[in-house]
Scaffold this active site. Structure first.
Site, PDB file in Angstrom:
ATOM      1  N   GLU A   1       0.819  -1.223   0.000  1.00  9.83           N
ATOM      2  CA  GLU A   1       0.000   0.000   0.000  1.00  9.83           C
ATOM      3  C   GLU A   1       0.852   1.273   0.000  1.00  9.83           C
ATOM      4  O   GLU A   1       0.504   2.268   0.637  1.00  9.83           O
ATOM      5  CB  GLU A   1      -0.999  -0.018   1.155  1.00  9.83           C
ATOM      6  CG  GLU A   1      -1.986  -1.168   1.008  1.00  9.83           C
ATOM      7  CD  GLU A   1      -3.151  -1.102   1.963  1.00  9.83           C
ATOM      8  OE1 GLU A   1      -3.647   0.000   2.245  1.00  9.83           O
ATOM      9  OE2 GLU A   1      -3.578  -2.182   2.417  1.00  9.83           O
TER      10      GLU A   1
ATOM     11  N   THR B   1       5.245   1.928  -0.657  1.00  9.81           N
ATOM     12  CA  THR B   1       6.494   1.694   0.060  1.00  9.81           C
ATOM     13  C   THR B   1       6.858   2.878   0.939  1.00  9.81           C
ATOM     14  O   THR B   1       6.332   3.983   0.791  1.00  9.81           O
ATOM     15  CB  THR B   1       7.632   1.449  -0.939  1.00  9.81           C
ATOM     16  OG1 THR B   1       7.803   2.653  -1.722  1.00  9.81           O
ATOM     17  CG2 THR B   1       7.338   0.285  -1.873  1.00  9.81           C
TER      18      THR B   1
END
Length: 376
Positions: free
Chosen positions: A359, A361
């Site tokens: 979701e 980095t």
């Protein structure tokens, strides 16, 4: 600033904590070793309202706010990262996209079976060639006979072999995305072979393959070519949940390490008497509490209707990295025993690492934060 939680939020947290400690934690190691999500707990999750966390009551959900959901995700993760991630992908991503962009008619069709556990949900965004650059999707959506035909592949998708329904993102033109609601039983869509991962072994991760998948116009979600804006809104809220999972994994590991340090004796004393052990535990606990405050600030802003993209990225960045540091510190406290698969800490170390990647980095979070700060 009011740092108190409402009574209803604490009741939800305590109910999930009890369930996680009694039903999930004692089985987490066996589920991980088996490498499969325990589908037998789906009805139990549904009865607790954990499969429709933000879904309004009129659609069969619990109607919880973002702060209560953050409390829920932390408790699940403290017991098992795989269950927490499965629940998060179902709620924050699949259902989250429907809450952001689906029409009322679509919500009436799709939300009740998802909230009841009749169907688990998946959200198919990432592709082999487009991870952080999500707008570069190569899965194509072409208009045909009053509907759409989708062709392409998705990578690293959570829940596809468990899901009965997926929100799939595809490009209708260069860097123009559309979203579609598709039953996983539909012709032309299928889940690929589960990936062999470093951690989160009981969470299903696999490709999603689309080969001439026909989707009616009524199942397109949101505007044509504008889904990337909806995707960003979904990810903003999802990052709050992933931050909470990072806190939960780190907290669970430190709880194990704290108990161990009190019992383990070396040089005639419990190792909790030694300053270097105390400092590891103190630093981890301090960082996790700071991380929780960042996560809950972002959730409170979301609940108030104010902008929270910057705060969500800050929370996700700090909480997931703090969770990894805490899990590593816990393993070090346990020493050789921490490296053994008989102890939950080695699993928590492996599970926590994914939170810095999924979701968005840590690097992408820094990009988002800098962009918000600098206005460019």
């Amino acid at each position: 600033m009011d740092l108190r939680y409402r009574e209803d939020q604490l009741l939800v947290r305590d109910a999930v904590r009890a369930f996680a400690r009694e039903r999930i934690a004692p089985n987490a190691a066996a589920w991980s070793e088996a490498g499969k999500f325990p589908t037998e707990i789906v009805p139990e999750l549904a009865r607790l309202g954990l499969l429709g966390l933000a879904v309004p009551a009129e659609h069969g959900g619990a109607g919880l706010d973002a702060l209560a959901i953050a409390l829920v995700m932390e408790e699940l993760a403290a017991a098992d990262g795989s269950v927490a991630l499965t629940v998060a992908a179902h709620n924050s991503l699949c259902i989250g996209h429907l809450l952001v962009a689906a029409s009322e008619e679509q919500k009436r069709r799709w939300l009740p079976p998802l909230a009841s556990g009749q169907r688990l949900g998946a959200w198919a965004l990432t592709e082999p060639g487009s991870g952080s650059d999500a707008a570069a999707a190569r899965t194509r959506a072409e208009r045909r006979d009053g509907g759409w035909v989708l062709n392409g592949s998705k990578q690293f998708i959570t829940n596809p072999n468990l899901a009965g329904f997926a929100v799939v993102i595809a490009a209708s033109a260069e860097r123009k995305l559309c979203a579609f609601g598709i039953p996983m039983s539909a012709k032309g869509i299928r889940a690929g072979r589960p990936e062999r991962k470093m951690g989160l072994h009981a969470s299903d991760t696999a490709p999603v393959l689309l080969e001439g998948c026909e989707v009616p116009e009524a199942d397109r979600i949101g505007g044509e070519g504008t889904a990337f804006e909806d995707v960003k809104k979904v990810l903003d809220r999802g990052r709050i949940g992933i931050g909470a999972i990072g806190v939960g994994l780190g907290r669970g590991a430190i709880e194990v390490a704290t108990a161990y340090a009190k019992e383990r004796r070396q040089f005639g004393r419990p190792i909790s008497d030694f300053q270097m052990i105390r400092w590891k535990l103190a630093r981890a606990r301090t960082e996790l509490d700071a991380a929780r405050l960042l996560v809950h600030r972002a959730a409170a802003l979301a609940d108030s209707g104010r902008p929270f993209r910057l705060e969500a990225s800050m929370a996700k960045l700090y909480a997931t990295e703090a969770g990894t540091r805490a899990a590593n510190a816990a393993l070090q406290v346990l020493g050789g025993y921490g490296y053994m698969r008989d102890q939950p800490v080695e699993r928590m170390v492996r599970d926590a690492r994914l939170m810095e990647i999924g979701e968005g980095t840590s690097e992408i979070q820094r990009v988002v934060i800098a962009r918000e700060l600098l206005g460019a």
